[in-house]
Scaffold this motif. Structure first.
Motif, PDB file in Angstrom:
ATOM      1  N   ILE A  86       0.848  -1.203   0.000  1.00 31.29           N
ATOM      2  CA  ILE A  86       0.000   0.000   0.000  1.00 31.29           C
ATOM      3  C   ILE A  86       0.880   1.248   0.000  1.00 31.29           C
ATOM      4  O   ILE A  86       0.648   2.190  -0.766  1.00 31.29           O
ATOM      5  N   ARG A  87       1.920   1.256   0.858  1.00 35.02           N
ATOM      6  CA  ARG A  87       2.843   2.402   0.898  1.00 35.02           C
ATOM      7  C   ARG A  87       3.496   2.631  -0.475  1.00 35.02           C
ATOM      8  O   ARG A  87       3.548   3.761  -0.959  1.00 35.02           O
ATOM      9  N   ASP A  88       3.983   1.555  -1.087  1.00 38.28           N
ATOM     10  CA  ASP A  88       4.623   1.671  -2.396  1.00 38.28           C
ATOM     11  C   ASP A  88       3.651   2.204  -3.439  1.00 38.28           C
ATOM     12  O   ASP A  88       4.008   3.057  -4.254  1.00 38.28           O
ATOM     13  N   LYS A  92       4.072   5.775  -5.327  1.00 41.95           N
ATOM     14  CA  LYS A  92       4.160   5.792  -6.793  1.00 41.95           C
ATOM     15  C   LYS A  92       3.104   6.719  -7.399  1.00 41.95           C
ATOM     16  O   LYS A  92       3.386   7.493  -8.311  1.00 41.95           O
ATOM     17  N   LYS A  93       1.897   6.662  -6.884  1.00 41.87           N
ATOM     18  CA  LYS A  93       0.795   7.436  -7.457  1.00 41.87           C
ATOM     19  C   LYS A  93       0.753   8.876  -6.962  1.00 41.87           C
ATOM     20  O   LYS A  93       0.098   9.716  -7.571  1.00 41.87           O
ATOM     21  N   SER A  94       1.439   9.173  -5.859  1.00 39.82           N
ATOM     22  CA  SER A  94       1.358  10.520  -5.289  1.00 39.82           C
ATOM     23  C   SER A  94       2.351  11.489  -5.926  1.00 39.82           C
ATOM     24  O   SER A  94       2.266  12.687  -5.701  1.00 39.82           O
ATOM     25  N   HIS A  95       3.306  10.952  -6.693  1.00 44.89           N
ATOM     26  CA  HIS A  95       4.299  11.782  -7.372  1.00 44.89           C
ATOM     27  C   HIS A  95       4.981  12.751  -6.406  1.00 44.89           C
ATOM     28  O   HIS A  95       5.142  13.935  -6.702  1.00 44.89           O
ATOM     29  N   PHE A  99       2.050  12.027   2.262  1.00 41.93           N
ATOM     30  CA  PHE A  99       0.973  11.181   2.759  1.00 41.93           C
ATOM     31  C   PHE A  99       1.428  10.569   4.081  1.00 41.93           C
ATOM     32  O   PHE A  99       2.613  10.490   4.372  1.00 41.93           O
ATOM     33  N   VAL A 100       0.451  10.164   4.863  1.00 43.46           N
ATOM     34  CA  VAL A 100       0.724   9.525   6.149  1.00 43.46           C
ATOM     35  C   VAL A 100      -0.054   8.224   6.180  1.00 43.46           C
ATOM     36  O   VAL A 100      -1.223   8.187   5.794  1.00 43.46           O
ATOM     37  N   SER A 113      -3.802  11.222   2.415  1.00 41.82           N
ATOM     38  CA  SER A 113      -3.047  11.693   1.261  1.00 41.82           C
ATOM     39  C   SER A 113      -3.601  13.034   0.825  1.00 41.82           C
ATOM     40  O   SER A 113      -4.813  13.260   0.891  1.00 41.82           O
ATOM     41  N   LEU A 114      -2.717  13.885   0.395  1.00 39.01           N
ATOM     42  CA  LEU A 114      -3.147  15.211  -0.037  1.00 39.01           C
ATOM     43  C   LEU A 114      -3.501  15.259  -1.519  1.00 39.01           C
ATOM     44  O   LEU A 114      -3.813  16.300  -2.046  1.00 39.01           O
TER      45      LEU A 114
END
Length: 127
Positions: A86-88, A92-95, A99-100, A113-114
């Motif tokens: 999930i972290r990975d 990857k998707k948050s660029h 996120f926490v 996630s922002l």
């Protein structure tokens, strides 16, 4: 994660992968119930003896034992693999956006996630 202990047992024991109605017991208590077993009327904390009487088609699996004592080692290992995945994924998707992720228990976590991740995803087995 829904059906966490059932899913870990299915992963650990391939012969359970095609069994729909499964419960996982710890000592004399049922700690996890598959959706199919729940639909048949089995509930968490039901006694295994009652399940055997009322629902003979439900497979009862005991939680992992090590030297005759309950061991959460395989569940903790699965939890770490899933949470790492999930972290990975979020990284990857948050660029690079912040996120926490807070792990609340062996089978529950919260992610803040922002950014909005709009890509549809399909569940997959993390090995």
């Amino acid at each position: 994660m829904d059906e966490f202990f059932v899913q870990v047992e299915r992963y650990r024991h391939p012969e359970l992968r095609n069994v729909d109605k499964i419960v996982v017991q710890q000592h004399a208590d049922v700690v996890c119930v598959s959706h199919a077993a729940r639909a048949a009327g089995v509930v968490k904390h039901m006694s295994p003896a009652d399940i055997r009487k009322r629902h003979p088609d439900v497979r009862i699996v005991h939680i992992h034992l090590f030297r005759e004592k309950v061991s959460y080692q395989p569940y903790e290992a699965a939890s770490h693999r899933i949470f790492d995945g999930i972290r990975d994924f979020v990284k990857k998707k948050s660029h690079g956006a912040a996120f926490v992720m807070e792990e609340a228990s062996i089978d529950e976590a919260y992610v803040l996630s922002l950014i909005h991740i709009s890509e549809p995803t399909r569940p997959r087995l993390i090995s």
